[in-house]
Scaffold this active site. Sequence first.
Site, PDB file in Angstrom:
ATOM      1  N   GLU A   1       0.812  -1.228   0.000  1.00 45.21           N
ATOM      2  CA  GLU A   1       0.000   0.000   0.000  1.00 45.21           C
ATOM      3  C   GLU A   1       0.842   1.274   0.000  1.00 45.21           C
ATOM      4  OE1 GLU A   1      -2.725  -0.547   3.300  1.00 45.21           O
ATOM      5  OE2 GLU A   1      -3.346  -2.506   2.560  1.00 45.21           O
TER       6      GLU A   1
ATOM      7  N   ASN B   1       2.168  -5.221  -3.027  1.00 46.07           N
ATOM      8  CA  ASN B   1       0.771  -5.555  -2.720  1.00 46.07           C
ATOM      9  C   ASN B   1      -0.035  -4.275  -2.473  1.00 46.07           C
ATOM     10  OD1 ASN B   1      -1.217  -7.625  -1.963  1.00 46.07           O
ATOM     11  ND2 ASN B   1      -1.014  -6.871   0.136  1.00 46.07           N
TER      12      ASN B   1
ATOM     13  N   HIS C   1     -10.528  -6.434  -1.719  1.00 36.06           N
ATOM     14  CA  HIS C   1     -11.555  -6.229  -0.681  1.00 36.06           C
ATOM     15  C   HIS C   1     -12.692  -5.467  -1.362  1.00 36.06           C
ATOM     16  CE1 HIS C   1      -8.879  -7.481   2.546  1.00 36.06           C
ATOM     17  NE2 HIS C   1      -7.963  -6.645   2.117  1.00 36.06           N
TER      18      HIS C   1
ATOM     19  N   GLU D   1      -5.924 -10.864  -0.912  1.00 36.28           N
ATOM     20  CA  GLU D   1      -6.754 -10.599   0.286  1.00 36.28           C
ATOM     21  C   GLU D   1      -8.219 -10.502  -0.123  1.00 36.28           C
ATOM     22  OE1 GLU D   1      -5.363  -7.197   2.516  1.00 36.28           O
ATOM     23  OE2 GLU D   1      -3.261  -7.668   2.137  1.00 36.28           O
TER      24      GLU D   1
ATOM     25  N   ASP E   1     -12.117 -10.671  -0.147  1.00 32.31           N
ATOM     26  CA  ASP E   1     -13.388 -10.841   0.573  1.00 32.31           C
ATOM     27  C   ASP E   1     -14.420  -9.971  -0.119  1.00 32.31           C
ATOM     28  OD1 ASP E   1     -12.511  -8.341   1.631  1.00 32.31           O
ATOM     29  OD2 ASP E   1     -11.960  -9.243   3.539  1.00 32.31           O
TER      30      ASP E   1
HETATM   31  O1  9MR Z   1      -7.340  -7.943   8.836  1.00 29.85           O
HETATM   32  C1  9MR Z   1      -6.325  -7.186   9.461  1.00 29.85           C
HETATM   33  C2  9MR Z   1      -6.799  -6.711  10.826  1.00 29.85           C
HETATM   34  O2  9MR Z   1      -6.954  -7.823  11.675  1.00 29.85           O
HETATM   35  C3  9MR Z   1      -5.804  -5.722  11.406  1.00 29.85           C
HETATM   36  O3  9MR Z   1      -6.336  -5.173  12.598  1.00 29.85           O
HETATM   37  C4  9MR Z   1      -5.507  -4.612  10.403  1.00 29.85           C
HETATM   38  C5  9MR Z   1      -4.432  -3.667  10.917  1.00 29.85           C
HETATM   39  O4  9MR Z   1      -3.223  -4.327  11.071  1.00 29.85           O
HETATM   40  O5  9MR Z   1      -5.055  -5.162   9.184  1.00 29.85           O
HETATM   41  C6  9MR Z   1      -6.002  -5.999   8.566  1.00 29.85           C
HETATM   42  O6  9MR Z   1      -5.452  -6.509   7.368  1.00 29.85           O
HETATM   43  C7  9MR Z   1      -5.134  -5.559   6.353  1.00 29.85           C
HETATM   44  C8  9MR Z   1      -3.872  -6.040   5.662  1.00 29.85           C
HETATM   45  O7  9MR Z   1      -2.847  -6.222   6.598  1.00 29.85           O
HETATM   46  C9  9MR Z   1      -3.445  -5.083   4.569  1.00 29.85           C
HETATM   47  N1  9MR Z   1      -4.516  -4.857   3.623  1.00 29.85           N
HETATM   48  C10 9MR Z   1      -5.797  -4.461   4.222  1.00 29.85           C
HETATM   49  C11 9MR Z   1      -6.235  -5.462   5.289  1.00 29.85           C
HETATM   50  C12 9MR Z   1      -7.582  -5.092   5.854  1.00 29.85           C
HETATM   51  O8  9MR Z   1      -7.514  -3.873   6.499  1.00 29.85           O
END
Ligand code: 9MR
Length: 350
Positions: free
Chosen positions: A160, A201, A237, A267, A269
Amino acid sequence: MKIFRHSKHAVYFAVGLGFVLLLLTKSYASTGILRDLAQQSGITIGASVLMEPFENDAVYQETLAQEFNSLTPENAMKFSHLHPEKETYDFTNADKLVAFAKEHQMQVHGHVLVWHRNLPDWLTDEDWYPNTLEKILKWHIITVVEHYHGQVDSWDVVNEAIDENGDLRDSIWLDGLGSSYIEESFHWAHRADPNAKLFYNDYRGAGLGDKANAIYALVQDLVQRGVPIDGVGIQMHRSIQDPPNPERVAANISRLNELGLSVRITEMDIQIYGDEPPDDEKLQAQAQVYQDIMEICLAAVDCTGITTWGVSDQHSWIPYTFDRPDAPLLLDENYQPKPAYHALTETLAQ
Ligand code: 9MR
């Protein structure tokens, strides 16, 4: 009427019945068909893994191993988790996931080496000279990738780094090190494990919009300058109200493949919002999105597979982040296959 002549017969009956029920629920909850079909098609079907259910729910582990051939630690490899103090690394949780993957012949996708979020206080609370900050990032990457040398198949090296406008995102890394932190991170990771596949990513970059174009321009530049990048992770997402456009996703994957890069759906969903329980129409619409993306992945020159962001609807990040119910994954809250699961198995079987 007395059914059992001896009370011990009743006990035998009860134990037997319990055993049969256990077998039935087990085989129903988790068939393993998805993993087998993905394996036969030469792609990975993965899930992100949370430590809490992993450690406390036997069905979670069982489902993970039976339905998926790849796992991504959802949080356990983030900077603040692995490197909580300046001089301290803590690999305990991430090691458990990597050992589990090995035991069950699953791939591991490491997430994530460089991100603007989940940074520990010791790092964000201080103003660092650029060369100190560079050393911190460099040794974080090298220490983590060396620790998992030969055990983590692929890494999200940079996550990101592009914002909603397609510009490089403001972050501790960009502010302190300039844009070269991106390529340097790939070099350091490659040095630490030359065989691991290295990915950039990001989210909202699936189709051919401004952000996808910015991601394309970034990775094209890296490839042209010989930076060791192997692929692009497309997060996915999305929701049934705002699904990805299949033609545009296919075209985007194809142009990334033409650069010589792999693509993985990292990722996935698909939110369906609100209703509890969701109605059939929404579940079918969700299944269609999963099917479209699977078809695109199978038809692409180099799409390594799809990872869903969670094992079942019980563990999705969406309800607790947005404070509303949702059901965005392939298995429901009780690990039962949803229409999206069947859509994937049917697509893979063809
Ligand atoms: O699903 C993840 C959540 O449990 C955490 O609290 C959050 C912050 O670390 O990150 C979420 O996962 C993210 C991923 O690491 C990067 N892409 C977006 C995902 C959803 O926010």
